[in-house]
Design an enzyme around this catalytic site. Structure first.
Site, short mmCIF file in Angstrom:
data_model
loop_
_atom_site.label_atom_id
_atom_site.label_comp_id
_atom_site.label_asym_id
_atom_site.label_seq_id
_atom_site.Cartn_x
_atom_site.Cartn_y
_atom_site.Cartn_z
N GLU B 50 0.81 -1.23 0.00
CA GLU B 50 0.00 0.00 0.00
C GLU B 50 0.84 1.28 0.00
O GLU B 50 0.42 2.32 -0.51
CB GLU B 50 -0.95 0.02 1.20
CG GLU B 50 -2.11 -0.95 1.08
CD GLU B 50 -1.83 -2.31 1.69
OE1 GLU B 50 -0.64 -2.61 1.96
OE2 GLU B 50 -2.79 -3.07 1.89
N PHE B 112 -11.55 -6.88 13.73
CA PHE B 112 -10.47 -7.36 12.87
C PHE B 112 -10.12 -6.28 11.83
O PHE B 112 -11.00 -5.72 11.19
CB PHE B 112 -10.91 -8.65 12.16
CG PHE B 112 -9.89 -9.17 11.19
CD1 PHE B 112 -8.65 -9.62 11.64
CD2 PHE B 112 -10.13 -9.17 9.82
CE1 PHE B 112 -7.69 -10.08 10.75
CE2 PHE B 112 -9.18 -9.63 8.92
CZ PHE B 112 -7.96 -10.08 9.39
N GLN B 113 -8.85 -6.00 11.69
CA GLN B 113 -8.33 -4.99 10.77
C GLN B 113 -8.92 -3.60 11.02
O GLN B 113 -9.17 -2.84 10.10
CB GLN B 113 -8.52 -5.42 9.30
CG GLN B 113 -7.66 -6.64 8.95
CD GLN B 113 -7.52 -6.89 7.47
OE1 GLN B 113 -8.42 -6.58 6.69
NE2 GLN B 113 -6.38 -7.43 7.06
N LYS B 162 -17.40 -0.28 5.89
CA LYS B 162 -17.89 -1.25 4.92
C LYS B 162 -19.41 -1.21 4.78
O LYS B 162 -19.94 -1.32 3.66
CB LYS B 162 -17.45 -2.66 5.32
CG LYS B 162 -17.76 -3.67 4.22
CD LYS B 162 -17.10 -5.00 4.43
CE LYS B 162 -17.33 -5.90 3.23
NZ LYS B 162 -16.74 -7.22 3.42
N MET B 478 24.65 8.57 2.36
CA MET B 478 24.55 9.81 3.14
C MET B 478 24.82 9.54 4.62
O MET B 478 25.45 10.35 5.29
CB MET B 478 23.17 10.46 2.93
CG MET B 478 23.10 11.89 3.42
SD MET B 478 24.33 12.96 2.64
CE MET B 478 23.42 13.60 1.24
#
Lengths: 163, 570
Positions: B50, B112-113, B162, B478
């Site tokens: 993502e 969940f999630q 949802k 760096m």
């Protein structure tokens, strides 16, 4: 310098956390913060007491204005204004001290709003400094509990914060 | 006709003319994905993580100037996206990220999630929304696009539970939405603009300092006209590269921590500074107290009032859209009877040329080891200075900024503010999809590229033929440089052990891999990679470069702009 910043914002879920989050993320001080809906239920009015240099206060005002939910911001301390805070103090009121406590409350124009045989609950309004002075005027050993709302403020005369 | 929340999301995106949605499906967004399956208005690009979805959308926005769109699921989908969102936020990039959320009745129950998406993203978005009622969905999507693209742009998150994606309501997409609390200023204050023009005309040692706001505000033509009309020197910030042509003689190059000697000296010693869409950040002016030691008057044009007088006090603040303000100032300038003081300008330019003659970016490509700067210079030649260049973060980023001379805005795509390693490859994907026929190169290092290397798979799936130019010095360069300078050469954890064989890795993903060890092979490799034969292919070039090369000039943290370390001084 101590500043009182008043603002109007959309009365939406999470609006308060945007302001609180801004202050913590940018390391600004909050001395107190009060918030409640206005006569228009879609609007919240918030009063924030903060301390900072002129540069910091300028940034605070700008950053608050930048929040998408914030409609208007005013630094009350830039002009003439009235500041009030409400305090409830529960004190021991027994023996000789009972009468003395009542007298001190009267001097500060406090009202006793709850009484038992051993306690008073005193309601006081005023600028924060007056509430501080009251607490200093009584023996700390008598204080059972204090609750303060934090300052609310409003501009004097024609000065107003509205849409 | 009634539509479900999922249909509404998809139809809003179509109404906005979205071309690409970068995303990754998951439980909370399955209704939305089902609607995506049924439509053909926009293309969905399936990334492999993502974070890359948001980076790709961000790069699409940077390169095109349009709003980029990403779609992720709830919970880990969101937390993975946060780095991308914060990256876009720090560089003021307009993107809309639609995130799935657990159903409204489950919110707050540690479902969940589930994560508090609005809470987690709040400090790194311009604004965010949780849509609890399907009736608010269309208007919220409209608001998201307006807020992302106007004023100082930035990312906007729309969190959609949802159940809301399943609920039905009448779909009407509003042409616009009024927001009483959101009215960005466009026009500059006329009195302030007059003062600014007067101040510019009185300048003896003027300097124009142009940042990313010029690029984001599409103000390059106006800036170029103003610069030409006044004859003043100009410098670009890292984010502003391409905002004024790098090959223009009046351009002193990039300023800041790794800016050119002439740009930093002119910045420090000018008497009138015109700052346009720039924010005086710590990597640009170094120590603000040191910067303030020299007397100068500052005019600052910015769309965001909070950027003005944040780190440096300015004399003439002008809040407004840079394009609008510059257009108005040009008009005032053309009407003015006075002209800049020619004698003063001449002696100022003489001083600047003296600084320029130090040739602070010179390096020596001799011997058998490839100098990283050489690769970037050759890339510039081979692509005729006309490629889109994305970069990751580190030494290679600075060399890209210093040696690839950007003459056009929106060609330089990098993470300036947040400094996010791993952006380079997903950035290149977003740009290449927006401009399928353009040359797109990702200048990266062997460390950065590994932070989003899974996207080689996305590139294969969608035939995205970007050219990856890896300056492989086997170090986090760096970090190594700072350890050499400031930590007694104790290279703690900055050496990249156990590197993969990048050629085989590229091939495993179905791409072309090349390893280049010798300086004399650099140009040929680049030419081959950009040749018509490989036009349709992703080419991964692994350049084995000098391990100990450092980026110069350098202004140490906390030091002043004029206190640079130059290559020759070591």
């Amino acid at each position: 310098m101590r500043h009182i910043i008043s603002l109007l914002m959309e009365n939406e879920a999470g609006a308060l956390s945007r302001v609180a989050g801004l202050f913590s993320a940018r390391a600004y001080n909050i001395e107190s913060l009060t918030v409640a809906p206005t006569e228009d239920a879609t609007l919240s009015r918030m009063t924030i007491v903060t301390v900072g240099s002129e540069d910091v206060i300028e940034q605070i005002t700008k950053q608050l204005n930048k929040l998408v939910d914030v409609i208007k911001v005013m630094d009350l301390t830039e002009g003439s204004h009235i500041e009030r805070e409400l305090m409830l103090v529960k004190v021991k009121a027994v023996g000789l001290g009972r009468e003395e406590m009542k007298r001190t409350a009267d001097i500060f124009r406090g009202r006793i709003i709850d009484v038992t045989d051993s306690t008073y609950t005193i309601e006081l309004t005023g600028a924060g400094s007056k509430l501080d002075a009251f607490l200093q005027a009584i023996d700390p050993a008598f204080i059972i509990e204090t609750v303060r709302t934090g300052a609310s403020g409003i501009g004097r005369g024609e000065r107003s914060l509205k849409i | 006709m009634e539509a479900t929340g999922a249909e509404i999301v998809v139809r809003c995106l179509a109404e906005e003319g979205v071309e690409f949605v970068f995303g990754y499906p998951g439980g909370a967004v399955l209704n939305i994905y089902d609607e995506i399956f049924k439509q053909n208005k926009f293309k969905h690009v399936l990334v492999r993580h993502e974070q890359a979805a948001v980076h790709a959308a961000d790069a699409y926005a940077r390169a095109t100037g349009r709003v980029g769109v990403a779609l992720v699921t709830s919970g880990p989908g969101v937390t993975n996206a946060v780095t991308g969102i914060a990256t876009a936020y720090m560089d003021s990039i307009p993107i809309v990220v639609v995130t799935g959320q657990v159903p409204t009745p489950a919110i707050g129950l540690d479902a969940f999630q589930e994560v508090d998406t609005v809470g987690i993203t709040r400090p790194c978005v311009k604004h965010n929304f949780l849509v609890k009622d399907v009736k608010d969905l269309a208007a919220t999507m409209k608001k998201a696009f307006i807020i992302a693209a106007t004023g100082r742009p930035g990312p906007v998150v729309v969190d959609v539970p949802k159940d809301v994606t399943a609920h039905l309501t009448e779909f009407v997409y509003p042409a616009t939405v009024e927001m009483r609390s959101y009215n960005p200023v466009v026009k500059g204050h006329s009195g302030q603009m007059k003062r600014a023009v007067q101040m510019l005309l009185e300048a003896k040692r003027p300097m124009i300092y142009a940042g990313g706001g010029v690029v984001l505000g599409n103000a390059s033509p106006q800036l170029a006209e103003l610069t030409r009309l006044l004859g003043f020197p100009i410098t670009n910030t890292l984010m502003g590269l391409g905002g004024h042509p790098a090959t223009d003689r009046q351009n002193l190059g990039m300023l800041g921590m790794h800016g050119t000697y002439e740009a930093n000296m002119a910045m420090q010693h000018c008497d009138v500074l015109l700052a346009v869409g720039a924010r005086f950040d710590d990597r640009v002016i170094g120590n603000p107290a040191h910067f303030a030691r020299e007397q100068r008057r500052i005019i600052h044009i910015d769309v965001d009032p909070s950027s003005i007088s944040k780190r440096v006090k300015v004399d003439v603040p002008i809040v407004g859209d840079v394009q609008s303000v510059l257009t108005d100032m040009l008009e005032l300038l053309k009407l003015a009877k006075e002209k800049p003081d020619a004698a003063a300008q001449n002696s100022w330019w003489t001083q600047i040329e003296l600084w320029r003659s130090k040739n602070c970016l010179k390096y020596n490509q001799s011997g058998a080891i490839i100098k990283p700067q050489y690769v970037v210079e050759k890339l510039w030649e081979v692509t005729k200075g006309d490629a889109y260049i994305t970069s990751d973060v580190g030494q290679h980023q600075m060399w890209a900024a210093q040696y690839y001379k950007f003459d056009k805005p929106r060609r330089w795509i990098n993470s300036g503010g947040l400094g996010t390693m791993g952006v380079g490859l997903p950035y290149a994907m977003g740009v290449q999809l927006a401009f399928p026929d353009a040359q797109v190169a990702c200048i990266t290092g062997e460390s950065s590229i590994q932070m989003c290397i899974q996207e080689l798979s996305t590139c294969k799936q969608y035939r995205i033929p970007v050219k990856v130019v890896t300056l492989n010095n086997r170090y986090m360069g760096m970090v190594r440089q700072w350890q050499e300078f400031f930590y007694g050469s104790r290279y703690a954890e900055s050496y990249m052990e156990s590197l993969p064989d990048f050629v085989k890795l590229a091939e495993a993903y179905g791409h072309v891999g090349m390893r280049i060890d010798k300086p004399e092979d650099v140009e040929a490799a680049l030419k081959e990679a950009f040749s018509p034969a490989l036009k349709e292919r992703l080419v991964f070039m692994d350049f084995q470069t000098d391990q100990t090369e450092n980026v110069f000039p350098m202004v140490e943290g906390g030091k002043g702009l004029s206190e640079m370390i130059l290559a020759e001084e070591l």
